[in-house]
Design a protein around this motif. Structure first.
Motif, mmCIF file in Angstrom:
data_model
loop_
_atom_site.group_PDB
_atom_site.id
_atom_site.type_symbol
_atom_site.label_atom_id
_atom_site.label_comp_id
_atom_site.label_asym_id
_atom_site.label_seq_id
_atom_site.Cartn_x
_atom_site.Cartn_y
_atom_site.Cartn_z
ATOM 1 N N ARG A 112 49.698 -44.752 45.923
ATOM 2 C CA ARG A 112 50.449 -45.019 44.694
ATOM 3 C C ARG A 112 49.641 -44.610 43.458
ATOM 4 N N SER A 113 48.338 -44.865 43.486
ATOM 5 C CA SER A 113 47.567 -44.550 42.284
ATOM 6 C C SER A 113 47.507 -43.034 42.064
ATOM 7 N N LEU A 114 47.341 -42.275 43.140
ATOM 8 C CA LEU A 114 47.356 -40.814 42.976
ATOM 9 C C LEU A 114 48.757 -40.332 42.576
ATOM 10 N N TYR A 115 49.775 -40.948 43.208
ATOM 11 C CA TYR A 115 51.153 -40.545 42.913
ATOM 12 C C TYR A 115 51.449 -40.757 41.430
ATOM 13 N N MET A 116 51.005 -41.918 40.906
ATOM 14 C CA MET A 116 51.304 -42.234 39.507
ATOM 15 C C MET A 116 50.660 -41.224 38.561
ATOM 16 N N LEU A 117 49.498 -40.726 38.960
ATOM 17 C CA LEU A 117 48.839 -39.721 38.115
ATOM 18 C C LEU A 117 49.690 -38.439 38.062
ATOM 19 N N VAL A 118 50.206 -38.028 39.207
ATOM 20 C CA VAL A 118 51.060 -36.833 39.238
ATOM 21 C C VAL A 118 52.372 -37.103 38.489
ATOM 22 N N TYR A 119 52.884 -38.318 38.659
ATOM 23 C CA TYR A 119 54.133 -38.701 37.983
ATOM 24 C C TYR A 119 53.962 -38.634 36.460
ATOM 25 N N GLU A 120 52.827 -39.166 35.977
ATOM 26 C CA GLU A 120 52.578 -39.135 34.520
ATOM 27 C C GLU A 120 52.377 -37.691 34.058
ATOM 28 N N ALA A 121 51.735 -36.898 34.891
ATOM 29 C CA ALA A 121 51.546 -35.479 34.537
ATOM 30 C C ALA A 121 52.903 -34.789 34.431
ATOM 31 N N ARG B 246 50.032 -26.860 30.373
ATOM 32 C CA ARG B 246 48.839 -27.477 29.766
ATOM 33 C C ARG B 246 49.019 -28.990 29.642
ATOM 34 N N ALA B 247 50.252 -29.436 29.344
ATOM 35 C CA ALA B 247 50.489 -30.885 29.226
ATOM 36 C C ALA B 247 50.245 -31.567 30.576
ATOM 37 N N CYS B 248 50.715 -30.952 31.651
ATOM 38 C CA CYS B 248 50.479 -31.504 33.002
ATOM 39 C C CYS B 248 48.985 -31.529 33.312
ATOM 40 N N GLN B 249 48.326 -30.420 33.035
ATOM 41 C CA GLN B 249 46.906 -30.301 33.385
ATOM 42 C C GLN B 249 46.050 -31.310 32.623
ATOM 43 N N LYS B 250 46.434 -31.577 31.371
ATOM 44 C CA LYS B 250 45.651 -32.516 30.552
ATOM 45 C C LYS B 250 45.679 -33.911 31.203
ATOM 46 N N VAL B 251 46.866 -34.345 31.596
ATOM 47 C CA VAL B 251 46.983 -35.671 32.218
ATOM 48 C C VAL B 251 46.195 -35.702 33.531
ATOM 49 N N LEU B 252 46.331 -34.648 34.323
ATOM 50 C CA LEU B 252 45.638 -34.629 35.620
ATOM 51 C C LEU B 252 44.121 -34.609 35.427
ATOM 52 N N ALA B 253 43.644 -33.789 34.502
ATOM 53 C CA ALA B 253 42.183 -33.696 34.287
ATOM 54 C C ALA B 253 41.645 -35.029 33.780
ATOM 55 N N GLU B 254 42.377 -35.670 32.863
ATOM 56 C CA GLU B 254 41.902 -36.967 32.344
ATOM 57 C C GLU B 254 41.885 -38.010 33.457
ATOM 58 N N GLY B 255 42.908 -37.994 34.299
ATOM 59 C CA GLY B 255 42.957 -38.944 35.416
ATOM 60 C C GLY B 255 41.817 -38.713 36.394
ATOM 61 N N LEU B 256 41.530 -37.456 36.665
ATOM 62 C CA LEU B 256 40.432 -37.133 37.591
ATOM 63 C C LEU B 256 39.090 -37.534 36.985
ATOM 64 N N ALA B 257 38.954 -37.332 35.672
ATOM 65 C CA ALA B 257 37.708 -37.744 35.006
ATOM 66 C C ALA B 257 37.562 -39.265 35.097
ATOM 67 N N ASP B 258 38.668 -39.988 34.861
ATOM 68 C CA ASP B 258 38.627 -41.457 34.949
ATOM 69 C C ASP B 258 38.251 -41.914 36.358
ATOM 70 N N MET B 259 38.615 -41.149 37.347
ATOM 71 C CA MET B 259 38.271 -41.524 38.728
ATOM 72 C C MET B 259 36.816 -41.188 39.054
ATOM 73 N N GLY B 260 36.148 -40.499 38.156
ATOM 74 C CA GLY B 260 34.729 -40.218 38.333
ATOM 75 C C GLY B 260 34.431 -39.052 39.260
ATOM 76 N N VAL B 261 35.425 -38.226 39.534
ATOM 77 C CA VAL B 261 35.178 -37.117 40.470
ATOM 78 C C VAL B 261 34.820 -35.812 39.755
ATOM 79 N N LEU B 262 35.102 -35.754 38.451
ATOM 80 C CA LEU B 262 34.750 -34.547 37.693
ATOM 81 C C LEU B 262 33.303 -34.650 37.231
ATOM 82 N N THR B 263 32.578 -33.579 37.338
ATOM 83 C CA THR B 263 31.171 -33.617 36.915
ATOM 84 C C THR B 263 31.032 -33.268 35.432
ATOM 85 N N VAL B 264 32.157 -32.950 34.786
ATOM 86 C CA VAL B 264 32.157 -32.705 33.337
ATOM 87 C C VAL B 264 33.280 -33.556 32.746
#
Ligand code: GLY
Ligand code: MN
Ligand code: MN
Length: 481
Positions: free
Chosen positions: A324-333, A352-370
Motif C-alpha cells: 500500500r505504501s508503494l502504491y500510494m506513492l505511484v497513486y500520488e504521482a 516531470r510532475a509524476c517524476q517529482k513525486v516519485l523522486a521525493e518519495g524515494l528520497a523520503d524512503m532513504g534509498v536515493l543517495t542524492v
C-alpha cells in the motif's frame, strides 16, 4: 525471378488439385443470387470525408497511395488475423471483420482536390473458382466479403478490383506512397522525395481526435473496464492454476473478442516480481495469494481505437502495508501528472510532475543517495532506477499513436484540446535490489489511465475503474463476494 514453390503431392489438399471441368462447372451452377441488403454507411464513413480533405490539401496535385498491407504468415499457410494499417483505416473507415488484406486507397489528383478510389479484393462470387478453391480469400473458406457495390455503399468511395491497381499506378504522375506496408505497391512506384513526409503527415494528422474518435475511445475504455472486472473474477481460478497469469490473460482476451475487434496490444499479466519486467507478456507465471498482479490491457474496438489501462491489484483482495505504501506513492504521482494536463502545457510537464513525486518519495524512503532535487536534474536521474519509463504517450488507433510525428509536434510540443494520452507512472523494485528493505523487493506497480485534453484540463476516459487502494479493495470485494 521467383521460383514457384512445389508442394509434395502427399501434402496437397483437395483445393490444390485442379478441379475436373465437370466439377468446376457443377460448382458454378445452381446458386441463388445473394446480395446484401440494407448496407448503410459505416460509422466512420462521414468522418473520413473531412479527414481525406485535409490529406488532399496537403498533397495537392500529387497521387497519394495508402496500402492496407498484406496477410502476415504465422506458419506455413496459416496467417495472423488481418488488421489493416492504421492510416488506411483512418482515411477509408474500413473496420473490424470488413477489412480485406491487400486493399489500397489511392487518392487520384483532380485539379485542386483528389478523387479517392478504393482498390480491393471483392467477394469471390459463384462464377469464379476462387469461392471454393482459394483458402485465403474464398468465400467457402473464410466467409463472404463485400462486392464492389456493397463496399462503395459502406465507405462512400469509388471501388475497383485489385487487378486494376497496377494500371493506375502505371499512369505517370507524381506519386507518394506510404512505404513498407505492401511490397508489391512499393515495387510499382518509384520512390518520391515526399514519401517520408506522407508517413509523418498521417501520424500527426491523428493527434487531435474528433468527437467520433473520442466516443470510440470512451467505449474502448468501458469494454476494458468490464475486462478488468473479468480479471478480478478470474483471480481465484488463476491462483488455483499452475500458469495462473494465463488465466488472467485469457479472461481479458475473452472480453476483447466478445465486445471488440481484438486486444489493442499484447496483454501484460505480471504477478509478483514479474511486474518488474516492463513488457512481461510471457504470462506463464503463478498467481500467488498475498502478492500483487499488474495487468496492462486494452480492448480494441471494431474501429481499431484502443484503450491502454493498467491496474495493480492485490491478489487476495487486500494490500499489505508495504504494498500500500508503494502504491500510494505511484497513486500520488499519477494525481500530480493528471493535474498537469491542460491545453498549452508542455508535453513533458505531466511526466516531470509524476517524476517529482516519485523522486521525493524515494528520497523520503532513504534509498536515493542524492537529494530528490539533485536526482531530478536530467544529467543525474538516479530515481530512474525504479521508475524506468516515461509517464505516458499518445493513444488512439495505435496504442502508441502518432509514433512518426516530429518531435516538435509531440514530445517537444504542447498539449492541445482533443489530444488523447495515457498517464502511467510506475515504480519497480527488482527482487534482487538490496537498496530496498526485503518487504519491498519484487514489487512492481503501475497505474495507467487514458485522458482527453479539454478546454479546462482533461477528462479521464477510464475513470470508471477504481484507482485508490480503498476503492480497489471495495470493488474487488464486490466482485468476489
Ligand atoms: N501497454 C503499453 C503501454 O502502456 O505503453
Ligand atoms: Mn501505455
Ligand atoms: Mn499500458
Amino acid at each position: 525471378m521467383s521460383e514457384k514453390k512445389t508442394v509434395p503431392a502427399k501434402y496437397k489438399r483437395l483445393h490444390d488439385v485442379a478441379p475436373s471441368p465437370a466439377y468446376a462447372a457443377f460448382m458454378k451452377s445452381g446458386w441463388a443470387a445473394s446480395p446484401l441488403h440494407g448496407i448503410t454507411a459505416g460509422p466512420a464513413t462521414p468522418w473520413c470525408v473531412a479527414r481525406r480533405d485535409v490529406l488532399s490539401e496537403a498533397f495537392t496535385g500529387v497521387r497519394v497511395v495508402l496500402p492496407a498491407g498484406n496477410f502476415k504468415t504465422r506458419s506455413n499457410d496459416d496467417d495472423y488475423r488481418f488488421r489493416p494499417h492504421t492510416a488506411f483505416a483512418y482515411y477509408t473507415g474500413v473496420q473490424g471483420v470488413e477489412a480485406t488484406a491487400d486493399a489500397v486507397l489511392v487518392m487520384e489528383p483532380t485539379g485542386a482536390g483528389h478523387r479517392p478510389i478504393l482498390f480491393m479484393n471483392p467477394r469471390s462470387s459463384r462464377d469464379t473458382d476462387a469461392f471454393y478453391r482459394d483458402a485465403r480469400y474464398g468465400e467457402l473458406w473464410v466467409g463472404r466479403r463485400f462486392t464492389l457495390d456493397e463496399a462503395q455503399a459502406r465507405y462512400e468511395i469509388e471501388t475497383r478490383k485489385m487487378d486494376e491497381l497496377e494500371k493506375i499506378l502505371g499512369e505517370k504522375k507524381e506519386t507518394v506512397v506510404l512505404r513498407g506496408e505492401d511490397a508489391v505497391v512499393d515495387d510499382q512506384v518509384v520512390a518520391h522525395k515526399r514519401d517520408e513526409e506522407l508517413m509523418i503527415f498521417v501520424s500527426e494528422h491523428r493527434m487531435i481526435k474528433d468527437a467520433y474518435e473520442i466516443s470510440e475511445m470512451e467505449l474502448a475504455c468501458e469494454s476494458t473496464a468490464r475486462g478488468f472486472a473479468d480479471v478480478v473474477r478470474a483471480l481465484p481460478a488463476a491462483v488455483a492454476t499452475p500458469r495462473g497469469e494465463r488465466v488472467v490473460e485469457a479472461a481479458f482476451f475473452g472480453r476483447a473478442r466478445i465486445e471488440g475487434n481484438d486486444l489493442g496490444y499484447g496483454t501484460i499479466s505480471a504477478a509478483g516480481a514479474h511486474a518488474c519486467v516492463l513488457h512481461w507478456t510471457r504470462n506463464d507465471g503463478e498467481v500467488r495469494p498475498g502478492e500483487l498482479i499488474l495487468v496492462d490491457a486494452g480492448v480494441e474496438r471494431e474501429s481499431y481505437f484502443t484503450a491502454d489501462v493498467t491496474r495493480t491489484l492485490p491478489i487476495s483482495g487486500k494490500f499489505t502495508p508495504a504494498q500500500r505504501s508503494l502504491y500510494m506513492l505511484v497513486y500520488e504521482a499519477q494525481n500530480a501528472g493528471i493535474a498537469a494536463l491542460k491545453p498549452g502545457a508542455d508535453w513533458g510537464d505531466f511526466h516531470r510532475a509524476c517524476q517529482k513525486v516519485l523522486a521525493e518519495g524515494l528520497a523520503d524512503m532513504g534509498v536515493l543517495t542524492v537529494s530528490a532535487e539533485e536526482s531530478l536534474r536530467p544529467e543525474i536521474g538516479l530515481h530512474r532506477r525504479w521508475t524506468l519509463h516515461s509517464a505516458g504517450h499518445m493513444l488512439g488507433m495505435d496504442v502508441h499513436d502518432c509514433g512518426q510525428a516530429r518531435k516538435d509536434h509531440y514530445i517537444e510540443g504542447k498539449l492541445a484540446v482533443g489530444h488523447v494520452l495515457t498517464v502511467e507512472p510506475g515504480l519497480y523494485i527488482q527482487p534482487d535490489d538490496e537498496l530496498f528493505a526485503p518487504e519491498f523487493r519484487g514489487i512492481g506497480i503501475r497505474i495507467e489511465d487514458d485522458f482527453v485534453i479539454t478546454e479546462d484540463g482533461c477528462r479521464n476516459l477510464s475513470g470508471s475503474l477504481p484507482r485508490h487502494p480503498d476503492d480497489i479493495e471495495a470493488w474487488m470485494a464486490s466482485i468476489l463476494r
